[in-house]
Structures are given as C-alpha cells and as structure tokens.
Enzyme design. Structure first.
Site, PDB file in Angstrom:
ATOM      1  N   LYS A  33       0.820  -1.215   0.000  1.00 30.08           N
ATOM      2  CA  LYS A  33       0.000   0.000   0.000  1.00 30.08           C
ATOM      3  C   LYS A  33       0.857   1.269   0.000  1.00 30.08           C
ATOM      4  CE  LYS A  33      -0.704   0.799   4.938  1.00 30.08           C
ATOM      5  NZ  LYS A  33       0.036   2.052   4.970  1.00 30.08           N
ATOM      6  N   THR A  34       1.989   1.239   0.718  1.00 29.16           N
ATOM      7  CA  THR A  34       2.842   2.433   0.775  1.00 29.16           C
ATOM      8  C   THR A  34       3.397   2.765  -0.607  1.00 29.16           C
ATOM      9  OG1 THR A  34       3.450   1.895   3.051  1.00 29.16           O
ATOM     10  CG2 THR A  34       4.837   3.485   1.906  1.00 29.16           C
ATOM     11  N   ASP A 225      -3.705   7.938   4.229  1.00 35.04           N
ATOM     12  CA  ASP A 225      -3.182   6.604   4.555  1.00 35.04           C
ATOM     13  C   ASP A 225      -3.894   6.060   5.797  1.00 35.04           C
ATOM     14  OD1 ASP A 225      -1.612   4.347   4.463  1.00 35.04           O
ATOM     15  OD2 ASP A 225       0.152   5.291   5.371  1.00 35.04           O
ATOM     16  N   GLU A 226      -3.963   4.734   5.917  1.00 42.22           N
ATOM     17  CA  GLU A 226      -4.548   4.068   7.100  1.00 42.22           C
ATOM     18  C   GLU A 226      -5.933   4.637   7.434  1.00 42.22           C
ATOM     19  OE1 GLU A 226      -3.108   1.534   8.054  1.00 42.22           O
ATOM     20  OE2 GLU A 226      -0.937   1.717   8.124  1.00 42.22           O
ATOM     21  N   GLN A 256      -7.596  -4.523   9.422  1.00 41.61           N
ATOM     22  CA  GLN A 256      -6.569  -4.088  10.371  1.00 41.61           C
ATOM     23  C   GLN A 256      -7.029  -2.877  11.183  1.00 41.61           C
ATOM     24  OE1 GLN A 256      -2.348  -4.375   8.964  1.00 41.61           O
ATOM     25  NE2 GLN A 256      -3.272  -4.775   6.967  1.00 41.61           N
ATOM     26  N   ARG A 617       2.073 -10.216  10.712  1.00 35.48           N
ATOM     27  CA  ARG A 617       3.370  -9.557  10.895  1.00 35.48           C
ATOM     28  C   ARG A 617       4.504 -10.493  10.470  1.00 35.48           C
ATOM     29  NH1 ARG A 617       1.896  -5.490   9.822  1.00 35.48           N
ATOM     30  NH2 ARG A 617      -0.037  -6.606   9.480  1.00 35.48           N
TER      31      ARG A 617
END
Length: 759
Positions: A33-34, A225-226, A256, A617
């Site tokens: 995504k980044t 973002d997020e 998330q 993770r």
C-alpha cells in the site's frame, strides 16, 4: 525518467493511474500500500498537478518522511518538499498557526502532550478538592479526549443528559466541570493539546466558511493513509476539505482496524462508498510479505467477521511452515517453550535474534518472557518503553524552551521555576497559581510585576521570583536572533543544569547527562538539516524545533535499534511492522479475546482483527501459544485456549487440538519428554494439568522435614519432586523438578513447600 509504473502489479497500477474523482484502495496485509500511495503522488506530479495542491495525510511523521523521500527519488527534491505531506496533527497545526487569531489563540501556541495534559488535570482535581483516587488523570484524560474526538465541546458536554448520566453511573459526576476548567486553562495559557488540533480545525471550518473555502481551493487532491484508523473528527475534516473537488483517495484495510479505544471508527472505511457513491474501488490482494500458509491461516480467521470488505488475499511466496501451536501447562512453561523454539529456529535457519518478535495482548505479559530470556541469556528489548522525550530531564529542558516560545504556558513555568533549585518552594508556586486563576492573569505577567504583589510574597521570595523572571527574559531576548542550537546551549549554560548533574556522579545522573547531551545533538541535527534547505533564520528557531518535537508520535520516537535482540511488544504496537518469525503468546479466552468480547460482538470482531494483524506480521514462521494455567492475583488460575486457536483452519496448523510439542521437544517410546535447559537435557514426566491451588488454604510443611525423593507442592510452580538438597538448614537449598515449571533451586526456609503424601 524512473519508470515507476513498471514496478507495479496490474491492480496497483490501476489504482495509481486513477487520478480524478474519489477512490478507495483496500490494501490487504503486505500488499504494497505504501508503494501505491507514494507512486500515486509521483504520478500526480508527473501529470502536472502542482505539488502544493496535494495533501497527503499519514499517521506517523516517520511514514510521511519515508514517502516524501521516495517521491523525491522519482520526481525530484523540489517537487516533494512542496507537497503538504505529514500527520493529521502536524498539517493542521500548521494551518492553525496561520489562522489562530480567528479562534483567539496566539500563533505561537504551545502543544501539550499527554503528560502535560494529565499534569493539568491533576492540578484541577486538587483545586476542586475532588478525590484523586476517583478522578484519576488517565481516566479523566481519556474521557475528555473521547469527547474532543467526537467534536463534543465543554458546553455541549455539560448540556448532554446522556454524558452526564454516564459520568454519574461511573461515579465521576464532576468530569464536565473538569473539562470546562481544563479548556479554560489551556486557552489562558495559549495551549492546545493533540485532540484540540483536530477539534479546533473543525470549529474553524464550521465558523469561518471563507477559511474552509480557502483550503478547499488549495487542496485539490487529497490522499489519506490508514483510513481505517481515522476517528470522527478526522473524518469530518476530510469530508469538508474534499467536498468541492472530490479528488480524494483513501488507502486502508478494514481487517486491520484495531484502534477503537483511541476513537477510530471502522465505519469510516466500511461506509466510504456511501459517502462517495461515484468512487472506484481497487483491492490489493497479493501479499508479498508472508508465506502461503500464514496468509491462508490469517484469511481463515478474518472471514469469521461479518463487518468487513470482502477480498481474497493470496500469496505467491513459498508454501512455508504451518502455523505452530504451542500448548503449555503454565505461563512459566509457556516462556520456557517459546524460548526453546526461538533457540531451535535460530540455530536451524541461521537467523539473528532481531528476526524474532513476541507479541502479546497486554503489557504485563512480558514479565514471564523477560525472566526466561534472562535465564537463558537471550538478548531482548521491550518495544514501547518510555519515550526519549518523556524522560524527566529531557522534559525539564524542553519546558524552558516552551516558556521561551510561549510565556503564557503555566504548566511549563511551574515545572522549571525551581529547577534547578532556586529556593522557590511548593507553597510559593501554589500561591502564584491561585493568584493567576483568581485574577485571570498569566503567571508570567505576575512575575513581571512581582514587586507589585504587596504582602502576598515576602521580600526574600520576591527576589527569588524576580531572579527566575530575569533569567527567562534574557533567554527570550537571546532567542530572537539565534538559531535553536545556539539557544539550547545558552539555556543549558545559564541554568547550569549539566553542571549540577555532573557534580553528583551517580549512575542515574550520568544517564541524565547523556540524555540531555542527546537532546542537544538532536537540536544540532535539526539546525544542520535546515541549513541545507534555507538561509532563513526563522526556519531554524526553537519554535520550529518545538513544533516538530511536540508532534512526534510514539512510533516516531521508538528507537530503531540495530542491536541483535528479540523484540517484545503488544500487538497494537506491532501494526505496520514485520519480522521473519513471530510468536503470538497468551492466546487464551478472556485474555485474547478480552473478557469484554464475551458480551459485545463488535468488540469480538475487533479482537479477531487484532489476531489477524498479529499473524500477518510474520514472513516465514508464526507460532501461537497458550497455557492451561496462569498466575494471577497471587494464585494459579485455570485458563482455556482462545476461540481464535480453533478458528484457524486446521489444514494450516500443526493440529491445534492434539497434545503435542513437536516444535519444541521430542518424545521417546516411554511417553516422557525432553526439553533443553541451560545446555543440559532434563528428563521429566509428561506434563499434566495443574491442580488449582488456593493461597488462602495453602499451608506449607516444616522445611526441615523436606527430603530427597519427596513429592512437594508449591503455590506458584505446582507439583514437583525433590531431587537434591545441599547444605545444612537454615542455609540448605533444595533442587526440585516441577511437573510444569521445570527445574528450580530454592532456599528451603523461604520456599514454602507442602509435602504431598502419596497413597
């Protein structure tokens, strides 16, 4: 030119190339995504969108800096530095400094961190003569923060029957008064806290439509973002700013969303398509981080949630090991088994210790693993310890800088007025505060006119207060024509802070000296970086530095240690991070998920999302551990495996319902297990469930009667066998091999062992 589009998969590229109109990028864990967000900004710039018309909002300064650096590599430095890119708080603090006068604030307002806020609340509780055990700063702060995040002002709070009823029910009926007084004191001190930065922007846009229109015209393209972590206040700001041009792209993963306790609303991302009916949706479903087994196991968990955006996350990496289920009989044994597993995997795969992370639901779970690691000489670090900028000596120096920038800051003045010691006692400080509050005059104004206070202070006290005022006045004058580094060295010199600390050469003071020197280094680095950008002194001032420091998040201040250590952290802290090997520990009912989830389906879904975050993770190996008993409140309590363990599809685990320890030990034909401990192998009986031991009914035997070969019971370690006794009583030591806690050496007179009579 950098051919960045060729580095994207099909869906990533579609999301990047879609420039106009609203869009939602649903980004599964490890799906890049980044990269999409960064390349989308680069693509806007390469399509002649002016850099200063792009607003990119993140949740950490670190994320913003990394994205800005990546954009610079693609499009050039000049372009990247003109983008409005940063955290919600840093961007809107910047706007508020320009527009502050409209709200009655000075442009140099101070920004309080959580500790500053709690200190002010503590003072208000005392001034109101309220019970400090009922009105605890953390609880009151949480209530006020929640109100602000929901755009509830003190006035509305005091008029809300529901809120007042809730406070009465929780036996805190005076919170509305504390909130009102807290807001009043902040305003008088020229202070905003973190939550104010968003609340005040909402107020600004509501009450000054011309200001809203001004920034709507500036920000023609908005990226967030997020998005699943946004609260109501952030949602409203984004909605208002994007309502004119509607060129808004949000990136996030509903799976998330784990920060509801901070006010985050999963509904923001779930309802995005309703807010923007014309939006295009792009689902990033390929996980580049984890093995197929890890991704499939995580999918089998999250699909149990009803409130979610359906997606099919997949991995084309190697199939990998199955999720390892570790079953322990006690929390102590859990630490033992996990440490064995780490040692085994590290040795087998030639990993480093920093390739391992232990994730837990609550901070107090770290103790067992810390003790086990110390015994086994496994190096570790606790992620999320006290931030550098929260250390007392650092906050003391920063308080001087805050007062120099904003003389109205009452909390900072009270912090440093007698640091270093000037003979100004607590009684004097209390009088100053009372005089300030009763007359609605800042403490600094009183200090400037201290000789006019008459009999309130005696001549000796007035002299000391005048001395403090003179020191600060000189530093204020000095700050006008000097950069931040020159000023901080002047502050340290004039106040003799370092000199006094060095005069008492204790280990604690040596550490404090090192921390202050590190702060000086940080300011020096700030000025050096600014020197590369500009010759303008106004960009290198202490005020500019203080803005950066006050807006750091916990993730920004967390040390990126290069030391080879196992990382221990809460699952909430792990979001956004990745490790080759992850251990999710203490996965037991009423611990994870927490006991509130039993009564609240919405809470249960968030706990399941938290478990999903924990699993994803991991890159190579993931282990999930639980114990059948845990030491709580002075006694051993029985526990049961979390429902999440059984919700993992069995085809992706090593048989969670079977009583096996294949990953950490081996069994011989007699049914006895061998577990490594201190490079020796201890042969002991197959583990059996602990009997519940009540501390109230437990009566230890006479320690002089304990002999080799006896079965004994220990309040914490359970049942075991005495295999050796060394020395004469009362200095004798017994070596006991406990069924579940392993080998222990205990001083008999303190061991409190109960002899178990065998039939």
């Amino acid at each position: 030119m950098h051919n960045y589009l060729s580095e994207l998969n099909k869906v990533q590229r579609q999301a990047v190339e879609n420039i106009n109109g609203p869009s939602l990028v649903v980004a599964g864990a490890g799906s890049g995504k980044t990269r999409v967000l960064t390349y989308k900004i680069a693509h806007l710039l390469n399509n002649d969108v002016p850099a200063n018309s792009i607003l990119a909002l993140t949740f950490t300064n670190k994320a913003a800096a990394e994205m800005k650096e990546r954009v610079a590599k693609i499009t050039g430095y000049d372009n990247s530095k003109r983008i409005w890119m940063g955290t919600f708080h840093s961007i809107f603090a910047r706007i508020l400094r320009v527009e502050a006068d409209k709200l009655g604030y000075p442009s140099n307002f101070t920004i309080y961190d959580a500790e500053d806020t709690k200190s002010t609340i503590r003072a208000i509780v005392k001034d109101f003569n309220l019970d400090k055990d009922i009105y605890k700063p953390n609880a009151v702060y949480g209530r006020i923060s929640s109100a602000k995040n929901n755009l509830i002002t003190p006035k509305y709070y005091a008029e809300s029957k529901d809120l007042l009823d809730q406070d009465r029910y929780s036996k805190k009926p005076e919170i509305h008064r504390i909130y009102k007084e807290y807001a009043k004191r902040c305003y008088a001190s020229g202070v905003m806290d973190f939550d104010d930065l968003l609340l005040k922007i909402n107020v600004l846009f509501r009450d000054f439509k011309d200001v809203l229109e001004k920034y709507q015209n500036i920000f023609k393209y908005i990226l967030v973002d997020e998005y699943q972590d946004t609260n109501y206040s952030q949602y409203r700001i984004i909605k208002e700013l994007s309502s004119k041009h509607k060129n808004i792209c949000v990136v996030g993963d509903d799976a998330q969303s784990i920060y509801s306790f901070r006010g985050a609303l999963i509904e923001n991302i779930l309802n995005y398509q309703k807010d923007f009916p014309s939006c295009k949706v792009f689902k990033l479903e390929q996980n580049y981080r984890s093995t197929q087994n890890i991704v499939n196991a995580a999918n089998s968990i999250i699909e149990k949630n009803k409130d979610r955006i359906k997606k099919n996350v997949f991995s084309e990496n190697e199939e990998g090991d199955k999720v390892n289920i570790i079953k322990a009989m006690s929390d102590n044994e859990e630490g033992f088994l996990v440490s064995n597993s780490i040692a085994d995997i590290k040795r087998t795969n030639n990993y480093k210790y920093n390739d391992f992370a232990i994730l837990y639901r609550t901070n107090n779970q770290s103790r067992v693993f810390e003790e086990t690691f110390r015994k086994r000489n496994i190096p570790y670090r606790i992620f999320g310890g006290l931030s550098f900028y929260q250390r007392k000596e650092v906050k003391d120096v920063l308080a001087y800088l805050k007062v120099i920038v904003n003389s109205k800051d009452a909390e900072s003045i009270k912090r440093i007025i007698n640091y270093p010691a000037r003979g100004i006692g607590k009684t004097t400080v209390d009088k100053l505060s009372k005089l300030s509050l009763n007359n609605d005059i800042p403490i600094w104004e009183i200090l400037k006119r201290i000789e006019q206070t008459g009999t309130v202070f005696n001549a000796g006290t007035r002299k000391k207060l005048a001395g403090f005022k003179n020191v600060i006045s000189e530093l204020m004058d000095f700050s006008q024509n000097n950069d931040a580094y020159t000023l901080i060295t002047k502050v340290i010199s004039e106040t003799e802070i370092l000199k006094r600390l060095k005069s008492d050469n204790t280990p604690e003071n040596i550490n404090r000296v090192e921390n202050i020197n590190e702060l000086i280094n940080a300011v020096s680095e700030f000025v050096e970086n600014k020197n590369e950008e500009t010759e303008d002194l106004s960009e290198k001032t202490i005020q500019k530095y203080m803005e950066e420091v006050s807006l750091l998040t916990s993730m920004d201040t967390e040390s990126d240690e290069e030391n080879d250590k196992v990382t221990l952290m809460t699952i909430h802290s792990s979001k956004g991070l990745e490790y080759k090997n992850v251990y999710v520990v203490g996965v037991e009912q009423n611990l994870f998920p927490n006991n509130q989830a039993t009564f609240d389906p919405k809470n249960l879904e968030e706990e399941r999302r938290l478990f999903y975050v924990a699993l994803t993770r991991a890159e190579k190996h993931v282990s999930v551990s639980y114990s059948l008993s845990r030491f709580k409140y002075g006694k051993i309590e029985s526990t049961t495996p979390s429902q999440f363990v059984n919700e993992i599809d069995p085809q992706f685990t090593n048989n969670p319902l079977e009583d096996n320890f294949s990953s950490v030990g081996s069994s011989d034909s007699t049914g006895e297990s061998y577990f490594s401990s201190s490079n020796k192998f201890i042969k002991r009986k197959t583990l059996k469930p602990l009997q519940k031991i009540s501390a109230e009914n437990f009566e230890p035997s006479n320690p002089e009667q304990v002999e080799v070969g006896m079965s004994v019971l220990h309040l914490r370690f359970g049942e075991g066998e005495v295999v050796a006794i060394e020395g004469e009583y009362p200095q004798s030591k017994a070596t006991v091999i406990f069924d579940n806690a392993g080998k222990k050496q205990l001083l008999l007179k303190f061991a409190k062992l109960k002899i178990v009579e065998k039939d």
